[in-house]
Enzyme design. Structure first.
Site, short mmCIF file in Angstrom:
data_model
loop_
_atom_site.label_atom_id
_atom_site.label_comp_id
_atom_site.label_asym_id
_atom_site.label_seq_id
_atom_site.Cartn_x
_atom_site.Cartn_y
_atom_site.Cartn_z
N GLU A 286 0.86 -1.20 0.00
CA GLU A 286 0.00 0.00 0.00
C GLU A 286 0.89 1.25 0.00
O GLU A 286 1.93 1.26 0.68
CB GLU A 286 -0.86 -0.02 1.26
CG GLU A 286 -1.81 1.16 1.39
CD GLU A 286 -2.50 1.23 2.77
OE1 GLU A 286 -1.92 0.75 3.76
OE2 GLU A 286 -3.61 1.77 2.84
N LYS B 56 -10.25 0.52 -0.84
CA LYS B 56 -10.11 0.29 0.61
C LYS B 56 -11.33 0.81 1.35
O LYS B 56 -11.76 1.95 1.16
CB LYS B 56 -8.85 0.99 1.11
CG LYS B 56 -8.54 0.76 2.58
CD LYS B 56 -7.27 1.52 2.97
CE LYS B 56 -6.85 1.27 4.40
NZ LYS B 56 -5.64 2.05 4.75
N CYS C 227 -4.52 -3.18 4.48
CA CYS C 227 -4.06 -2.61 5.75
C CYS C 227 -5.12 -2.67 6.87
O CYS C 227 -5.45 -3.74 7.35
CB CYS C 227 -3.55 -1.19 5.53
SG CYS C 227 -2.40 -0.64 6.81
#
Ligand SMILES: *[C@@H]1O[C@H](CO)[C@@H](O)[C@H](O)[C@H]1NC(C)=O
Ligand SMILES: *[C@@H]1O[C@H](CO)[C@@H](O)[C@H](O)[C@H]1NC(C)=O
Ligand SMILES: *[C@@H]1O[C@H](CO)[C@@H](O)[C@H](O)[C@H]1NC(C)=O
Ligand SMILES: *[C@@H]1O[C@H](CO)[C@@H](O)[C@H](O)[C@H]1NC(C)=O
Ligand SMILES: *[C@@H]1O[C@H](CO)[C@@H](O)[C@H](O)[C@H]1NC(C)=O
Ligand SMILES: *[C@@H]1O[C@H](CO)[C@@H](O)[C@H](O)[C@H]1NC(C)=O
Ligand SMILES: *[C@@H]1O[C@H](CO)[C@@H](O)[C@H](O)[C@H]1NC(C)=O
Length: 504
Positions: free
Chosen positions: A80, A179, A212
């Site tokens: 990321e 995300k 993440c």
């Protein structure tokens, strides 16, 4: 006669084709990338300048991709924020963004670079995948214009998404994931209105992808495994290590084991932000991992994995602990904060013992034997049952054996990286109200212990052999997703402030 022979022949050759094209194992690669950060992240630069910076990172990723392909890797994951970094405003990020189409358009950017406007980063990633015949996973930024016909359209007339993309070995865009769970300080991005469940199939298993901070939450992470039954998770991350329970290699390997999937975690390498820790994790054990706070170099990891990993037997996470008769530790208990949460602890004063510590609905039970009880180190057994509300809001049940930072009990739960106490055995269990429990074992100097422990079907995390190094923590990190709720408790906290508080 001839017809049936012909049919048999066709049947056999179809069988052979199927067999040849589906692989029992594959080689996975993850690259921990020392990202080149822009000099200015708060003042907008030109698109040309943005592309120059992104190409400097792509040059480094190209080295890793070609090297991985030469060593036979089928897929490589990169981190990321690995192409332009972080710490942007909405405006200053804009020159780095590209319009990323839905993969259903069936597009090989390398063959058809101008089909969706100016997309130099997608073109280059696609060519890297195609020229090296390898699946490439990367994280870039997507922009989608909107207008007043959409009441949620931001005032600047566009959505900006933190986006993972996957190009297959022919360079085709096969996955795009926006995300969902943005971290503190990611104000430059929007979250999609609904969580996106993104999967794709290959000859070496089915894949799901998320990014993440998503790993702490139910959607899409848990849904990909429990409802879509993917074999392998792809996980680009820019992860800041937080001890004792949320260092990258520790938590990511625990998620792989707790969920029963392969997990490919690629982190940024940026030690001054405590970003390091990448790995290739199978459900039974880590296969390769990397943690390095000392050098500034990136690192390529490769390992073979089963395309369809054996799913472990279902664990009843409360079975053993609820059969243990809990002796109250009464006034020997003490409270201390672990990453903002108040745990109930009990000090392990003996070289061996069986103890129980409870908080609310959770009772944690530990059997242990140390090789020796050192006078200069203190260990404690702790329990926490509550809603964590700092950098995010998530309900936890945690049982933990940990080394206190010093012999002062007020330091139990503080960040500590080294230990000297060796254990002959441990067995930890708890009366969890969830099936989602992630088993962590972390040794001195932030090392994992592959193959040295196991989880039994009655919910004990126990050592198979004396751990190969001194123990920092043995933890069962449980999540009660249904008790999560939106929190406004600490919305003033910034990533910078969080980093400062953790940095001491
Ligand atoms: C940042 O500025 C320094 C000094 O001017 C220069 O050497 C370096 O290349 C710049 N970095 C980037 C990413 O532009
Ligand atoms: C973000 O940028 C600002 C201004 O350049 C700087 O003061 C701050 O330290 C940066 N934060 C991080 C986390 O890099
Ligand atoms: C507003 O956005 C919608 C949906 O993207 C689009 O169909 C429409 O043409 C846009 N209207 C204007 C005036 O730009
Ligand atoms: C992958 O294959 C499975 C099983 O054959 C199928 O159910 C699923 O829809 C496929 N997924 C995609 C994204 O094609
Ligand atoms: C797990 O074990 C406990 C205690 O033995 C039992 O009460 C419970 O029904 C079990 N849960 C499941 C889902 O089997
Ligand atoms: C702890 O419990 C185990 C199993 O119940 C038992 O074998 C062991 O002797 C106990 N150890 C101590 C120190 O009480
Ligand atoms: C938000 O803050 C208010 C005032 O402090 C409080 O009453 C409310 O319960 C909080 N809401 C949540 C969801 O935590």
């Amino acid at each position: 006669m001839i017809t049936s022979q012909l049919l048999a022949y066709v049947a056999i050759s179809v069988l052979c084709v199927c067999k040849a094209s589906s692989l029992d194992t594959f080689i996975a690669a993850v690259y921990e990338h020392a990202v080149v950060l822009p000099n200015a992240t708060l003042t907008p630069v030109s698109q040309e300048e943005a592309l120059l910076l992104m190409n400097r990172n792509l040059d480094l990723l190209e080295g890793a991709i070609t090297s991985a392909a030469k060593q036979g890797a089928h897929i490589i994951v990169t981190p990321e924020d690995g192409i332009y970094g972080w710490n942007f405003s909405r405006d200053s990020l804009y020159p780095y963004l590209e319009d990323i189409p839905d993969p259903q358009v069936n597009w090989i950017p390398c063959n058809n670079p101008n089909r969706f406007g100016h997309t130099p980063v997608q073109d280059r990633l696609s060519c890297l995948a195609k020229d090296n015949s390898i699946y490439v996973v990367a994280n870039i930024g997507d922009k989608k214009p909107c207008n007043a016909s959409d009441p949620q359209c931001p005032p600047d007339g566009r959505y900006q998404y933190n986006t993972d993309v996957v190009f297959d070995s022919e360079g085709k865009l096969v996955a795009r994931y926006h995300k969902q769970n943005l971290f503190l300080g990611e104000d430059q991005f929007n979250a999609p209105k609904e969580p996106e469940v993104v999967t794709f199939n290959t000859t070496f298993g089915s894949f799901g992808i998320f990014t993440c901070f998503d790993i702490l939450f139910h959607d899409p992470a848990v849904t990909l495994v429990t409802d879509f039954h993917v074999d392998t998770i792809l996980f680009p991350t820019a992860w800041m290590n937080v001890l004792p329970h949320l260092s990258a290699i520790e938590f990511h390997s625990a998620w792989a084991m707790g969920m029963g999937v392969n997990f490919l975690a690629s982190n940024i390498h940026y030690p001054s932000n405590r970003m390091t820790g990448s790995g290739i994790y199978a459900p039974d054990s880590p296969r390769a991992f990397h943690y390095d706070m000392k050098t500034e170099e990136g690192k390529l990891l490769l390992s073979q994995l089963d395309s369809h990993p054996h799913r472990p037997a279902v664990v009843n996470w409360t079975s053993y602990a609820s059969s243990v008769e809990a002796l109250s530790m009464g006034n020997q208990e003490f409270k201390n904060t672990v990453f903002f949460d108040e745990f109930t602890f009990f000090e392990l004063t003996e070289v061996t013992g069986n103890y129980t510590v409870c908080q609310k609905d959770l009772c944690c039970h530990l059997s242990y034997k140390m090789s020796e009880k050192r006078a200069d180190e203190v260990y404690a057994l702790g329990a926490f049952d509550g809603l964590h509300t700092v950098e995010g809001s998530y309900y936890l049940q945690v049982c933990t054996l940990l080394k206190c930072k010093t012999t002062d009990l007020h330091t139990c739960g503080d960040s500590v990286e080294t230990a000297s106490t060796r254990f002959d055995m441990f067995s930890l269990s708890g009366t969890f109200g969830t099936q989602h429990v992630f088993p962590e074992v972390l040794l001195s100097e932030i090392q994992l212990a592959p193959g040295e422990f196991q989880v039994s079907s009655d919910g004990r995390l126990f050592s198979l052999t004396p751990p190969s190094g001194p123990v920092l923590t043995v933890t069962l990190y449980g999540r009660l997703y249904e008790k999560d709720r939106a929190s406004n408790a600490s919305s003033h906290l910034t990533a910078q402030a969080l980093g400062d508080r953790l940095g001491d």
